[in-house]
Scaffold this motif. Structure first.
Motif, PDB file in Angstrom:
ATOM      1  N   VAL A 179      -3.779   5.138  -1.052  1.00 34.87           N
ATOM      2  CA  VAL A 179      -2.818   4.147  -0.553  1.00 34.87           C
ATOM      3  C   VAL A 179      -2.812   2.920  -1.451  1.00 34.87           C
ATOM      4  CG1 VAL A 179      -2.300   2.534   1.337  1.00 34.87           C
ATOM      5  CG2 VAL A 179      -2.874   4.911   1.852  1.00 34.87           C
ATOM      6  N   LEU A 180      -3.979   2.431  -1.797  1.00 34.68           N
ATOM      7  CA  LEU A 180      -4.046   1.247  -2.663  1.00 34.68           C
ATOM      8  C   LEU A 180      -3.454   1.537  -4.038  1.00 34.68           C
ATOM      9  CD1 LEU A 180      -7.563  -0.177  -1.719  1.00 34.68           C
ATOM     10  CD2 LEU A 180      -5.323  -1.026  -1.000  1.00 34.68           C
ATOM     11  N   ARG A 181      -3.753   2.699  -4.596  1.00 32.07           N
ATOM     12  CA  ARG A 181      -3.180   3.043  -5.906  1.00 32.07           C
ATOM     13  C   ARG A 181      -1.669   3.197  -5.823  1.00 32.07           C
ATOM     14  NH1 ARG A 181      -8.044   5.682  -6.735  1.00 32.07           N
ATOM     15  NH2 ARG A 181      -7.306   7.694  -6.029  1.00 32.07           N
ATOM     16  N   ARG A 182      -1.189   3.745  -4.717  1.00 36.03           N
ATOM     17  CA  ARG A 182       0.257   3.922  -4.544  1.00 36.03           C
ATOM     18  C   ARG A 182       0.970   2.570  -4.571  1.00 36.03           C
ATOM     19  NH1 ARG A 182      -0.030   7.439  -0.533  1.00 36.03           N
ATOM     20  NH2 ARG A 182       0.249   6.043   1.223  1.00 36.03           N
ATOM     21  N   HIS A 183       0.266   1.526  -4.135  1.00 33.59           N
ATOM     22  CA  HIS A 183       0.858   0.182  -4.072  1.00 33.59           C
ATOM     23  C   HIS A 183       0.232  -0.767  -5.096  1.00 33.59           C
ATOM     24  CE1 HIS A 183       3.283   1.077  -0.570  1.00 33.59           C
ATOM     25  NE2 HIS A 183       2.234   1.711  -0.065  1.00 33.59           N
ATOM     26  N   GLU A 184      -0.387  -0.236  -6.119  1.00 32.47           N
ATOM     27  CA  GLU A 184      -1.115  -1.099  -7.060  1.00 32.47           C
ATOM     28  C   GLU A 184      -0.210  -2.127  -7.726  1.00 32.47           C
ATOM     29  OE1 GLU A 184      -2.133   0.523 -11.266  1.00 32.47           O
ATOM     30  OE2 GLU A 184      -2.323   2.209  -9.888  1.00 32.47           O
ATOM     31  N   GLN A 185       1.077  -1.849  -7.855  1.00 32.16           N
ATOM     32  CA  GLN A 185       1.967  -2.828  -8.489  1.00 32.16           C
ATOM     33  C   GLN A 185       2.102  -4.102  -7.652  1.00 32.16           C
ATOM     34  OE1 GLN A 185       3.057  -2.854 -11.681  1.00 32.16           O
ATOM     35  NE2 GLN A 185       1.649  -1.102 -11.694  1.00 32.16           N
ATOM     36  N   ILE A 186       1.949  -3.982  -6.343  1.00 31.32           N
ATOM     37  CA  ILE A 186       1.929  -5.184  -5.502  1.00 31.32           C
ATOM     38  C   ILE A 186       0.766  -6.067  -5.926  1.00 31.32           C
ATOM     39  CG2 ILE A 186       1.544  -6.097  -3.169  1.00 31.32           C
ATOM     40  CD1 ILE A 186       2.939  -3.560  -2.097  1.00 31.32           C
ATOM     41  N   PHE A 187      -0.383  -5.453  -6.098  1.00 29.62           N
ATOM     42  CA  PHE A 187      -1.578  -6.218  -6.460  1.00 29.62           C
ATOM     43  C   PHE A 187      -1.471  -6.769  -7.877  1.00 29.62           C
ATOM     44  CE2 PHE A 187      -2.767  -3.204  -3.145  1.00 29.62           C
ATOM     45  CZ  PHE A 187      -3.291  -4.076  -2.206  1.00 29.62           C
ATOM     46  N   VAL A 188      -0.928  -5.981  -8.780  1.00 33.64           N
ATOM     47  CA  VAL A 188      -0.752  -6.432 -10.157  1.00 33.64           C
ATOM     48  C   VAL A 188       0.182  -7.642 -10.204  1.00 33.64           C
ATOM     49  CG1 VAL A 188       0.244  -5.814 -12.400  1.00 33.64           C
ATOM     50  CG2 VAL A 188      -1.269  -4.202 -11.216  1.00 33.64           C
ATOM     51  N   HIS A 189       1.302  -7.556  -9.495  1.00 36.34           N
ATOM     52  CA  HIS A 189       2.318  -8.612  -9.569  1.00 36.34           C
ATOM     53  C   HIS A 189       2.069  -9.785  -8.619  1.00 36.34           C
ATOM     54  CE1 HIS A 189       4.638  -6.351 -12.379  1.00 36.34           C
ATOM     55  NE2 HIS A 189       4.677  -5.324 -11.572  1.00 36.34           N
ATOM     56  N   ARG A 190       1.331  -9.560  -7.550  1.00 36.75           N
ATOM     57  CA  ARG A 190       1.165 -10.616  -6.547  1.00 36.75           C
ATOM     58  C   ARG A 190      -0.256 -11.178  -6.477  1.00 36.75           C
ATOM     59  NH1 ARG A 190       5.233 -10.982  -2.699  1.00 36.75           N
ATOM     60  NH2 ARG A 190       4.458 -13.104  -2.671  1.00 36.75           N
ATOM     61  N   ALA A 191      -1.162 -10.667  -7.275  1.00 42.40           N
ATOM     62  CA  ALA A 191      -2.566 -11.082  -7.182  1.00 42.40           C
ATOM     63  C   ALA A 191      -2.733 -12.586  -7.312  1.00 42.40           C
ATOM     64  CB  ALA A 191      -3.413 -10.362  -8.241  1.00 42.40           C
ATOM     65  N   GLU A 192      -2.064 -13.196  -8.278  1.00 44.16           N
ATOM     66  CA  GLU A 192      -2.247 -14.640  -8.457  1.00 44.16           C
ATOM     67  C   GLU A 192      -1.711 -15.411  -7.261  1.00 44.16           C
ATOM     68  OE1 GLU A 192      -2.136 -18.126 -11.768  1.00 44.16           O
ATOM     69  OE2 GLU A 192      -1.166 -16.230 -12.240  1.00 44.16           O
TER      70      GLU A 192
END
Length: 193
Positions: free
Chosen positions: A39-52
């Motif tokens: 699940v986390l890998r499926r949505h990893e772009q959220i974390f990449v783009h929203r982490a900051e």
């Protein structure tokens, strides 16, 4: 981009005393599963783009609470912006790592390193800071709730809804709990943890 002090997978990172079997027991206790990792890998772009943005939000909460903000204060009692900036870069990277990194030996070692960097053993060492020598365990544990629950708004803003939102929240919650549990290991006597 090189992040100062980000020693993931390097020999300079601490070595975790935990065995793979002990890690699996802790994962099992938190309910963590391969499905959560997917699940986390499926949505990893959220974390990449929203982490900051996520970290900025969490740090705004930190900054409003004196017991938490004092961890970033220099000897003069004022926020050490240079130290805080270096820590922030690694915090942002941690958000991405939660979604992307497998739970292998390098990952386990880096969780040990993160734990040590919150206590006298290594706090201030990496960034040559002059802030208090410890983030008290009670605040590390308590802040995990903020990191967990406030992620929902970022997931919704990224278009995740319904059952997938609940799956993502559950996976993120278990991941944060697992990380903080591992970070707490250096705080405890070996036979008590």
């Amino acid at each position: 981009m090189e992040i100062p002090g980000y020693d993931y997978g390097r020999p300079t990172a601490a070595r975790s005393p935990l065995s793979p079997a002990e890690l699996r027991e802790i994962e099992q206790a938190t309910g963590w599963s391969d499905a959560d990792a997917q699940v986390l890998r499926r949505h990893e772009q959220i974390f990449v783009h929203r982490a900051e943005s996520m970290v900025d939000h969490w740090r705004s909460i930190l900054g409003s609470q004196h017991p938490l903000v004092k961890s970033f204060a220099g000897p003069d009692g004022k926020r050490d912006d240079e130290y805080a900036g270096k820590v922030k870069a690694r915090f942002v990277r941690w958000v991405v790592d939660v979604a992307q990194r497998p739970h292998d030996e390098a990952w386990l070692n880096y969780q040990e390193e993160i734990g040590l960097r919150h206590m006298p053993a290594k706090k201030n060492e990496t960034d040559h800071g002059h802030t208090p020598p410890v983030v008290e365990l009670r605040f590390l544990l308590a802040f995990a709730t903020v990191v967990t629950l406030s992620a929902r708004k970022f997931f919704i803003e990224s278009g995740v809804t319904g059952e997938e939102l609940e799956s993502l929240m559950e996976a993120w919650s278990r991941a944060v709990q697992l990380h903080v549990t591992l970070w707490s290991r250096p705080y405890a006597k070996q036979d008590l943890w």
